[in-house]
Design a protein around this motif. Sequence first.
Motif: not given
Length: 278
Positions: A98-101, A129-132
Amino acid sequence: MMVSFAEMLRAARAGRYAVGSFNVYNYETIRGVVECGREAGAPVIVAFGAGYLPNMEVDEVAALVRTMATRTDSPVALHLDHCKSFEVIVRAVKAGFSSVMYDGSALPFEENMRQTARVVEVAHAAGVGVEAELGALARGAHSNEEDASEIYTSPEEAKVFAATTKVDALAVSIGTVHGLYKGVPKVDVGVLRKIAAVVDIPLVLHGGSGTPEPIIRDCIANGIAKINVNTEISVNAVGKMRTLLAGGEDLHLSQISRAEVGWVKEVVAKYMALFAAR
């Protein structure tokens, strides 16, 4: 059911609650996290750290989570945690995360921003989605994260970073640690307030394990929409397993595996109740 990471966190920030992001390492930990979400009727993020690739491959994790998510009506997101490798991120996107960091926190600001924007372009094209992360967390006890010097997130840099990269969530450094605290926690919620005033995307708190409950609640009230919990899951399960085996009972491995699911759920349930909307 599997849901959008970005939508899940936007709802959390708007509703002034946080979604727990719980690290998993094998079948038992995945099952414990998903089952706990189902039993609580609450959203949950299954987080698989890139550092655990020796345990499982991303496609294996994705297949398990997808299968388990079909058995619950509660929202489930699958997140690749703390990844520095563009190649691994692409594999996770293709596998159905669903997302990657993308963790460029150790890079100079401009380089972190450039690399993160590259990840966002690829991930968003696939609806992921992306988290940083901006700033750096120190390493506490029982952590398998890399050593780092505490560097608080600059509100001014956070504003520029979020606007430039178009990330869906930003992990900030305000005094929590990776692992368990070695002394008294010195979390600066004032820094968080300044960041939240200029950054409107959901904010992320890494290092949830052992953070005092009043501080957690204050962080949620000031923009934190996702809180990571890892070390306490491991410490609880290893401690319970050590006690069980020391009892001298002739146990089958399958019995220990079932018990492990329960030990995971003990920690997950505790934090889900703490993070919930009030």
